[in-house]
Design a protein around this motif. Structure first.
Motif, short mmCIF file in Angstrom:
data_model
loop_
_atom_site.label_atom_id
_atom_site.label_comp_id
_atom_site.label_asym_id
_atom_site.label_seq_id
_atom_site.Cartn_x
_atom_site.Cartn_y
_atom_site.Cartn_z
N TYR B 333 4.10 5.14 2.97
CA TYR B 333 3.42 3.69 2.73
C TYR B 333 2.32 3.61 3.50
O TYR B 333 2.38 4.03 4.81
N ALA B 336 -2.50 -1.88 3.06
CA ALA B 336 -3.77 -1.89 2.11
C ALA B 336 -4.98 -2.17 2.91
O ALA B 336 -4.91 -3.07 4.08
N THR B 350 2.28 -6.56 4.18
CA THR B 350 2.50 -6.02 2.85
C THR B 350 2.00 -4.42 3.02
O THR B 350 1.19 -4.00 3.83
N GLU B 352 1.49 -0.55 0.63
CA GLU B 352 1.33 0.12 -0.72
C GLU B 352 1.60 1.30 -0.52
O GLU B 352 1.56 1.81 0.48
N GLU B 353 2.01 2.16 -1.82
CA GLU B 353 1.99 3.58 -1.76
C GLU B 353 0.93 4.25 -1.50
O GLU B 353 -0.26 3.68 -1.98
#
Lengths: 275, 550
Positions: B333, B336, B350, B352-353
């Motif tokens: 991960y 962003a 948050t 993201e992959e």
């Protein structure tokens, strides 16, 4: 649990999430048989696994002709090579009760009792040996404690012969579903403590060949066993809350039963707060 | 004929065929008579049970000859018992037994229902969604965990797989994961971690809010009635106690409430949604240690009193376990990319992959704990993931030092020291006494090429994680409690509250001692004596004046 019923038994106790990897299962099939050959046991039980911080101990027990005699215990770090453990003595058990914390995973690890050092250092200089305890001894004492406290069998599974020795009951067909849900149908497989305290009326109902052990009904604290039906009600699983990790399974109306321990080897002393 | 009782002389001496009377050939008649006597004796009915030994022996021998057990002589008593017991079983009866409907049959029905495909629309939808489905591959995860000896039996895993599929068809779900299983006293909990699709969640929230609003209105009415009654009577002094401000829970979808959890007792039973967790519940859950009973509406009786029932306690424990033990390999991960200050107070929540993720070799994953990171925000002392300043006073909560949480309570300082708190590596986790927080092992030492790296948490026994190439997952199997080498000591009750502020007007003065009293008396007498002298002088003066006047 019996070495012969290991594959089936592991499937039935898997409800707690603990089990053995396929590698261990495969090797246990053969190594337990070899244990039986080498030590001339009549029965070999896979007792379970104590998880240490850096490694795990796999324990097996061997039984002789008298099933109630003190059992030989062996441990292994990889399920391939087994070492015999010395029999447990009262001093070992008393010392081990004072130790807290996890097992390390190394049999030669030595525990130091640092609490006593500050206060009675002078008095204990002579007894310097008591401060140290090897992990192997702690292992022996813990297994003995667990067996004594929560090693259980269904009622009627073992018979006591008039000569005093204990054998499996060949006529044992399993407990019925209603019987299996009651705690009084299970006995501690160890020297009975409360049997003599029963009233004469109760003793009159007992059958001396099958009722020669303590039942679970009067365990202190009450509620220290959970009885559940798993797999859609086909397996009765008893879990001990005093020694978290001990699981006993029995399929009603069949001869399948056994207990196994998968845990950290620590007593749950917070039990009264948690109930 | 011969002595039969042990106490008779000559017992045991005469073996059959060697008795001193054997050379005498008895009369046929007397032999026959002896046989008939013996048979008559055997046919005698028992006064207690009505059976006779002859029939009983016949039945027993018939049974033995039919069944031919091995070593029959050793179990002859049991066979005898079984034959007697068989007498009580009815063979032919005009009443027919009603077939017993065991609870096992009902449970089997439910489990079978899992395997039935939904008819009609179900089939069409399946074809559309086969590409992307939020359903996790439970069996694949179970396979990897099985390599470490962790996990449920394959049967149960498959049932859970199908139960999750049911869950997805019923609710609008974007991501779903099998979180784990928590054991309880009467029943166990199977827990699924779920994220709703955007937009769908608002509908669910609206329903919940309506329910809670109605509840509050009722409370409001009851309170008004009480106040009216009080005004009629004399009002007792109002208490000056101001409860500490209630810290609001985090919004659904953020912080501790990022995921929604569904639980069921057994696969096949309906899924129940757990309510979102409030900071007060987390704070209280840290202080108590209770077993779960398995019923979501069970009360949690504890001190400090837990604000909620078992469903809330379960949700709070799930939140704590997730925050402490959900880990992933480093690099899987990433944050962003955002334009903005990295030194913001609020940590990034948050991620993201990472499409460029390169899995590390298993040996490295096992050896160094810094190759794993936490991907769930830790929960602060306050009970939230993002610190909120309660409005009225600045609470001193950040200053309190506690042993439990391994993460920063003061996000500002540590954020700059160690990378972003969200993706912090495991090497920062504190151990307990001298035990590291995680135990890492490869799943097998014999075949290192295909081994997986397995991590077990020592702080939350029962939390496991595996990584093998690009696959990884976390799971929990346990009782839902944190590990502490010390015994659990429940919080002591707080000191008794003062009823009134103490001031000089209500404080008792101390009684004077004997010496003080005597001294006071002596002083008084002196004053009196002095007073009398003055009076005498005044009288004399007055008399003098009077005399003068005359």
């Amino acid at each position: 649990m019996e070495a012969a019923s290991l594959p089936a038994g592991l499937e039935l106790v898997a409800g707690g999430g603990a089990g053995l990897s396929p590698e261990k299962r495969a090797v246990l099939g053969s190594s337990l048989l070899l244990l039986q050959r080498d030590y001339r046991f009549e029965r070999v039980w896979f007792w379970g696994c104590i998880q240490g911080v850096r490694g795990a101990y796999y324990i097996a027990e061997g039984l002789g002709p008298d099933r109630a005699a003190p059992r030989s215990r062996l441990y292994s770090l990889n399920c391939v090579e087994w070492s015999l453990l010395p029999p447990a003595t009262k001093e070992m058990v008393a010392q081990a009760e004072q130790l807290k914390g996890r097992f390390q995973g190394d049999p030669s690890f030595e525990y130091e009792n640092t609490e006593i050092n500050a206060e009675d250092a002078e008095g204990l200089i002579e007894d310097g040996k008591e401060l140290l305890m090897k992990e192997e001894a702690r292992l022996v004492a813990t297994i003995e404690q667990i067996d004594r406290a929560v090693g259980i069998i269904p009622r009627g599974a073992f018979l006591k012969t008039p000569l005093g020795s204990v054998h499996e009951n060949r006529n044992f067909e399993g407990l019925s579903l209603t019987e299996a849900k009651k705690l009084s149908s299970y006995f501690h497989f160890t020297e009975p403590v409360n049997l003599k305290n029963k009233t004469l009326l109760e003793k009159a109902d007992l059958d001396p060949s099958t009722d020669f052990l303590d039942s679970l009904e009067h365990d202190v604290p009450q509620g220290s066993w959970t009885v559940q039906l798993e797999k859609g009600g086909t397996v009765v699983v008893l879990r001990s809350l005093l020694w978290l990790g001990l699981t006993f399974y029995h399929v009603p109306m069949t001869k399948q039963y056994g207990y196994v321990y998968f845990g950290t080897g620590e007593k749950n002393l917070d039990l009264p707060f948690m109930l | 004929h011969g002595p039969y009782q042990p106490h008779e002389p000559g017992y045991g001496l005469y073996q059959p065929g060697y008795s001193p009377y054997d050379d005498q050939i008895p009369d046929l008649n007397s032999q026959k008579l002896a046989i008939e006597n013996a048979k008559a004796y055997l046919l005698e009915s028992s006064t207690v049970s009505g059976l006779n030994l002859y029939d009983h022996l016949t039945n027993m021998l018939t049974k033995i000859l039919d069944e031919r057990p091995t070593n029959a002589v050793d179990i002859i008593e049991n066979i005898s018992k079984d034959v007697k017991w068989a007498q009580f079983q009815k063979k032919m009866d005009t009443l027919r037994d009603e077939h017993e409907i065991l609870p096992t049959f009902e449970a089997a029905e439910k489990r079978k229902a899992l395997f039935l495909r939904a008819n009609g629309e179900g089939a069409e939808e399946l074809e559309e969604e086969i590409g992307e489905t939020p359903l996790p591959n439970v069996m694949e995860t179970a396979f990897y965990f099985e390599q470490a000896g962790i996990g449920l039996s394959k049967d149960e895993s498959y049932h859970i797989f199908l139960a999750l599929k049911n869950l997805i068809t019923v609710h609008p779900i974007q991501t779903c994961r099998f979180w784990g299983k928590i054991l309880g006293l009467e029943m166990n909990y199977i827990i699924a971690e779920v994220q709703y699709r955007d937009g769908e969640e608002e509908e669910e929230e609206a329903e919940e809010e309506e329910v809670t609003e109605e509840g509050e209105k009722e409370m409001g009415e009851i309170e008004e009635e009480d106040e009216d009654e009080e005004k009629e009577k004399d009002e007792p002094p109002k208490s000056t106690y101001k409860p500490p401000p209630v810290i609001p829970k985090e919004a659904n979808g953020t912080g501790a409430n990022k995921y929604v959890y569904f639980v069921c007792n057994e696969p096949g039973k309906p899924w129940v949604k757990l309510p979102p967790v409030t900071p007060a519940q987390i704070v209280c859950a840290r202080k108590i240690k209770k077993f779960f009973t398995g019923r979501l509406d069970a009360p949690v009786v504890s001190f400090p009193p837990f604000p909620g029932n078992e469903a809330n306690y379960l949700r709070a424990q799930i939140a704590r376990i997730s925050a402490g033990t959900q880990i992933s390999p480093i690099g899987f991960y990433q944050f962003a990319e955002e334009e903005g200050d990295e030194d913001e107070e609020v940590g990034r929540d948050t991620y993201e992959e990472n499409p460029d993720f390169q899995p590390l070799p298993v040996a490295e994953m096992v050896d160094s704990l810094s190759s794993w990171v936490h991907h769930v925000q830790s929960i602060l002392m306050q009970g939230r993931c993002v610190w909120l300043n309660p409005i009225q006073k600045s609470e001193e909560e950040e200053d309190e030092e506690d042993e439990e949480e391994e993460k920063a309570e003061e996000p500002e300082e540590l954020q700059q020291e160690v990378g972003p708190p969200l993706l912090t590596p495991l090497s920062e986790d504190e151990g307990i006494q001298n035990i590291p927080a995680w135990t890492a092992q490869p799943s097998t030492n014999l075949i290192p090429h295909h081994a997986a790296a397995i991590l077990q948490s020592n702080r939350w026994p029962g939390a496991y994680a595996f990584a093998c190439g690009r696959n990884f997952d976390n799971i929990y199997f346990g009782w839902g409690h944190k590990y502490s080498p010390e015994n659990h000591s429940p919080a002591l009750p707080p000191p008794v509250q003062a009823e009134y502020p103490s001031g000089p007007e209500i404080t008792e003065t101390t009684d004077p001692t004997v010496e003080e009293e005597q001294a006071f008396k002596a002083a008084q007498e002196k004053a009196l004596a002095a007073g009398e002298e003055e009076e005498e002088e005044e009288e004399e003066a007055a008399e003098d004046d009077e005399e003068d006047d005359d």
